[in-house]
Scaffold this motif. Structure first.
Motif, mmCIF file in Angstrom:
data_model
loop_
_atom_site.group_PDB
_atom_site.id
_atom_site.type_symbol
_atom_site.label_atom_id
_atom_site.label_comp_id
_atom_site.label_asym_id
_atom_site.label_seq_id
_atom_site.Cartn_x
_atom_site.Cartn_y
_atom_site.Cartn_z
ATOM 1 N N ALA A 149 0.853 -1.199 0.132
ATOM 2 C CA ALA A 149 -0.235 -0.187 0.121
ATOM 3 C C ALA A 149 0.763 1.229 0.019
ATOM 4 O O ALA A 149 0.431 2.408 -0.509
ATOM 5 C CB ALA A 149 -0.969 0.222 1.247
ATOM 6 N N THR A 150 2.174 1.072 0.387
ATOM 7 C CA THR A 150 2.917 2.139 0.521
ATOM 8 C C THR A 150 3.629 2.280 -0.601
ATOM 9 O O THR A 150 4.562 3.305 -0.554
ATOM 10 C CB THR A 150 3.722 2.353 2.032
ATOM 11 N N ALA B 253 -3.908 3.783 -0.801
ATOM 12 C CA ALA B 253 -2.307 3.914 -0.167
ATOM 13 C C ALA B 253 -2.612 3.936 1.451
ATOM 14 O O ALA B 253 -1.698 4.737 2.059
ATOM 15 C CB ALA B 253 -1.729 5.078 -0.627
#
Length: 236
Positions: A111-112, A201
């Protein structure tokens, strides 16, 4: 089990690699020189090399010599999948329990770190799941989705471990897909949830969505095994 002298030779070659004397991609000395360097016979050195080739630490190139591989996680951890495949059927539940810890961590990292191309590939994988003509196709696209998420984590070791664990759970996914359209749609919906978390994110949400997804499969398998056990008991 390797003979003691062969184990000694394997350990000494590993020490040469770990110390940097033999770097990734470097060529080993000719067999007679290697044996002298190890202080062991040529036959023992040969057996050690064979064992390390099997472990993907060394690579024999015919007519060229023996080289240290790249020592990448994907290469060295290839054997995880083969080992997991040999586990008894009741070991599948333990594999899913391990996935429950590792997969959410990989999804949170993704997600990052995932980019637009990665998100596009996940979107395409979900579309192919919806369009799958049969269970085998569905499972293949499901596996592709998870592999891409793991790769997007940017952690090669974690991605390689998950790839090995997924090889054992592949049959579980197939069996689960065969239980009916509800299971298929639920799986797609959960993939959509993971995708949405990655697109936002949001690592915490991504972690939660991944936990939910693995727990669903784990719970289903646990109930199946309990049912099989009860059935065996009734037959007795």
């Amino acid at each position: 089990m390797a003979a003691p002298r062969t184990e000694t030779a394997i350990a000494r070659i590993r020490d040469l690699i770990a110390s940097g004397q033999l770097a990734p991609g470097s060529r080993l000395p000719p067999e007679h020189e290697l044996a002298a360097q190890l202080g062991l016979s040529r036959n023992t050195a040969r057996e050690a090399v064979r064992a390390l080739v099997t472990a993907r630490v060394l690579d024999v190139r015919r007519g060229d010599g023996t080289y240290v591989t790249s020592l990448s996680p994907g290469l060295l951890l290839e054997g995880v999948g083969a080992a997991v495949e040999l586990m008894r059927d009741d070991g599948a539940l333990e594999v899913l329990e391990v996935r429950r810890y590792l997969e959410p961590a990989a999804t949170a990292l993704a997600a990052t770190r995932i980019d637009d191309d990665g998100l596009g590939a996940l979107r395409a994988a979900i579309r192919r799941m919806r369009e799958a003509a049969d269970d085998e196709q569905f499972v293949a696209h499901d596996a592709d989705f998870h592999a891409r998420v793991a790769d997007a984590s940017g952690n090669g070791t974690l991605a390689s471990l998950l790839a090995g664990l997924s090889s054992r759970t592949m049959r579980v996914r197939v069996l689960r897909a065969m239980t009916g359209a509800d299971a298929v749609q639920r799986t797609i919906d959960q993939h959509e949830g993971i995708y949405a978390a990655l697109a936002a994110a949001d690592p915490n949400l991504a972690n939660a969505m991944a936990v939910q997804h693995v727990v669903t499969t784990e719970t289903w398998l646990r109930q199946l095994l309990v049912g099989d056990a009860d059935g065996d008991g009734d037959d007795g």
